[in-house]
Enzyme design. Structure first.
Site, PDB file in Angstrom:
ATOM      1  N   LEU A   1       5.123   1.813   4.728  1.00  0.00           N
ATOM      2  CA  LEU A   1       5.776   0.505   4.297  1.00  0.00           C
ATOM      3  C   LEU A   1       6.901   0.492   3.168  1.00  0.00           C
ATOM      4  CD1 LEU A   1       2.491  -1.732   4.621  1.00  0.00           C
ATOM      5  CD2 LEU A   1       3.977  -1.096   6.294  1.00  0.00           C
ATOM      6  N   GLY A   2       7.292   1.524   3.042  1.00  0.00           N
ATOM      7  CA  GLY A   2       8.367   1.556   2.058  1.00  0.00           C
ATOM      8  C   GLY A   2       8.036   1.508   0.713  1.00  0.00           C
TER       9      GLY A   2
ATOM     10  N   GLY B   1       1.913   4.969   1.013  1.00  0.00           N
ATOM     11  CA  GLY B   1       1.499   6.033   1.873  1.00  0.00           C
ATOM     12  C   GLY B   1       1.501   5.540   3.299  1.00  0.00           C
TER      13      GLY B   1
ATOM     14  N   PRO C   1       0.972  -1.141  -0.104  1.00  0.00           N
ATOM     15  CA  PRO C   1       0.039  -0.147   0.081  1.00  0.00           C
ATOM     16  C   PRO C   1       0.878   1.303  -0.141  1.00  0.00           C
ATOM     17  CG  PRO C   1      -0.744  -1.514   1.891  1.00  0.00           C
ATOM     18  CD  PRO C   1       0.506  -1.894   1.151  1.00  0.00           C
TER      19      PRO C   1
ATOM     20  N   SER D   1       7.740   3.044  -2.233  1.00  0.00           N
ATOM     21  CA  SER D   1       8.476   3.697  -3.302  1.00  0.00           C
ATOM     22  C   SER D   1       9.737   3.198  -3.073  1.00  0.00           C
ATOM     23  CB  SER D   1       8.551   5.196  -3.109  1.00  0.00           C
ATOM     24  OG  SER D   1       9.226   5.585  -1.915  1.00  0.00           O
ATOM     25  N   ALA D   2      10.461   2.897  -2.182  1.00  0.00           N
ATOM     26  CA  ALA D   2      11.702   2.263  -2.310  1.00  0.00           C
ATOM     27  C   ALA D   2      11.498   1.041  -2.758  1.00  0.00           C
ATOM     28  CB  ALA D   2      12.421   2.283  -0.967  1.00  0.00           C
ATOM     29  N   ALA D   3      10.698   0.134  -2.373  1.00  0.00           N
ATOM     30  CA  ALA D   3      10.735  -1.233  -2.830  1.00  0.00           C
ATOM     31  C   ALA D   3      10.451  -1.303  -4.406  1.00  0.00           C
ATOM     32  CB  ALA D   3       9.575  -1.904  -2.157  1.00  0.00           C
TER      33      ALA D   3
ATOM     34  N   ASP E   1      14.846   3.509   5.000  1.00  0.00           N
ATOM     35  CA  ASP E   1      14.048   2.613   3.771  1.00  0.00           C
ATOM     36  C   ASP E   1      14.648   1.830   2.765  1.00  0.00           C
ATOM     37  OD1 ASP E   1      11.898   3.642   5.181  1.00  0.00           O
ATOM     38  OD2 ASP E   1      10.803   3.956   3.610  1.00  0.00           O
TER      39      ASP E   1
HETATM   40  O1  PMV Z   1       6.552   6.514   7.982  1.00  0.00           O
HETATM   41  P1  PMV Z   1       7.865   5.910   7.929  1.00  0.00           P
HETATM   42  O2  PMV Z   1       7.942   4.395   7.960  1.00  0.00           O
HETATM   43  O3  PMV Z   1       8.186   6.479   6.488  1.00  0.00           O
HETATM   44  O4  PMV Z   1       8.706   6.567   8.884  1.00  0.00           O
HETATM   45  C1  PMV Z   1       8.872   7.723   9.265  1.00  0.00           C
HETATM   46  C2  PMV Z   1      10.039   7.763  10.356  1.00  0.00           C
HETATM   47  C3  PMV Z   1      10.339   8.986  10.919  1.00  0.00           C
HETATM   48  O5  PMV Z   1      11.216   8.767  12.029  1.00  0.00           O
HETATM   49  C4  PMV Z   1       9.075   9.763  11.873  1.00  0.00           C
HETATM   50  C5  PMV Z   1      10.892  10.214  10.118  1.00  0.00           C
HETATM   51  C6  PMV Z   1      12.137   9.707   9.593  1.00  0.00           C
HETATM   52  O6  PMV Z   1      12.769  10.398   8.617  1.00  0.00           O
HETATM   53  O7  PMV Z   1      13.012   8.904  10.043  1.00  0.00           O
END
Ligand code: PMV
Length: 314
Positions: free
Chosen positions: A101-102, A98, A96, A104-106, A147
């Protein structure tokens, strides 16, 4: 002509989010069974066509194309000192968008891997992570780099800003239930709000970040010793501190409480907070029960995943 295939996993932050922005450590883990896929089919017609099937997008690559995936392709070709292969790249993803869960990087990692494969070349996880980072800066501004690193290694990662990340080897496998609140909060906004509050009450927030940092050290020790009870306690304490930081939400509190009542060893929000996903550490035989409890408590989607340990690798 044969088709080449590659994939890349999703990721989730196990602990240390937000405090990681202020120099404390964080741990991220792969989600091996939630993946993005890329295929490459060579053609005799020249040109490299990219089909982002989930988005209904299609374009022909050129070195000046500004799409993050096009930039990632340019960096891949530069690193490999290769010309673009002629053919079609198709990209699909189960991850999913946004939800922290990464995704875009995946997707980018799967594309880098498939191009390298099509050209008969190999890239180290470090090289892949560095290439994918270039795309991440276009999607996310100034990402911490966690990520692309955890996804390229597909291993748990110990991460401190501006230091080389370390691969962690948990002694025992552990199972997480991921619950999605269905609420999409902007990471950028939540990070900016924490920054405003920190600027007003620095000592208070630095103390909270230190305490979060301590839970991350405890989590690392627990992973290395295979002590899942201690890991659960560290995660729950991390959640208490994230709540004190102001990044939890009624929905995240409801889901973490429901997970604990259903027998989880520890539960916390994962990522920026205010919405997005939460995780619950569970014994494998109660995973289904905890997932059901999360859905009863309002989770729009749940996902069970197991991160392998050293013992499983023999
Ligand atoms: O929502 P995610 O998994 O992209 O995590 C954000 C993590 C933060 O520590 C809130 C921000 C960051 O850049 O590390």
């Amino acid at each position: 002509m044969s088709t080449y295939k590659a994939s890349a996993c999703a990721k989730i932050i196990l602990c240390g989010e937000h405090a990681v922005v202020y120099g404390r450590p964080a741990i991220a883990v792969p989600i091996p069974d939630l993946r993005a896929y890329a295929s490459f089919t060579p053609t005799t017609a020249s040109g490299l066509r990219v089909h982002l099937d989930d988005m209904g997008e299609r374009w022909t690559w050129n070195p000046h194309h500004g799409h993050p995936i096009a930039v990632v392709i340019r960096h891949t070709l530069n690193v490999l000192r290769a010309f673009p292969p002629s053919g079609d790249i198709h990209v699909r993803s189960q991850i999913p968008i946004g939800g922290g869960l990464g995704s875009s990087a995946a997707v980018a990692t799967a594309v880098v891997r498939v191009i390298a494969r099509a050209l008969g070349r190999a890239l180290s996880p470090e090289a892949i992570a560095a290439i994918v980072y270039e795309g991440e800066t276009i999607w996310h501004g100034t990402p911490s780099g966690i990520d692309n690193t955890v996804i390229a290694h597909e291993r748990p990662i110990w991460f401190i800003r501006e230091r080389p990340p370390q691969v962690l080897q948990p002694l025992r496998a552990f199972t997480l239930v991921i619950g999605d609140t269905g609420i999409r909060a902007s990471t950028r906004d939540v990070v900016a709000e924490v920054r405003r509050r920190w600027a007003q009450k620095r000592t208070h927030y630095e103390t909270l970040f230190d305490r979060i940092g301590r839970t991350v050290y405890l989590a690392r020790e627990a992973l290395q010793q295979g002590d899942l009870l201690a890991l659960g306690r560290a995660l729950t304490e991390n959640q208490r501190l994230l709540h004190a930081l102001g990044v939890s939400s009624p929905e995240l509190e409801r889901l973490t409480r429901a997970a604990m009542q259903a027998g989880a060893l520890g539960a916390k929000l994962a990522g920026a907070g205010r919405g997005g996903n939460m995780i619950a550490l569970v014994w494998p035989d109660v995973a289904r029960h905890v997932a059901n409890a999360l859905r009863d408590a309002g989770a729009v989607r749940t996902f069970v995943t197991t991160i392998p340990g050293k013992e499983d690798e023999g």
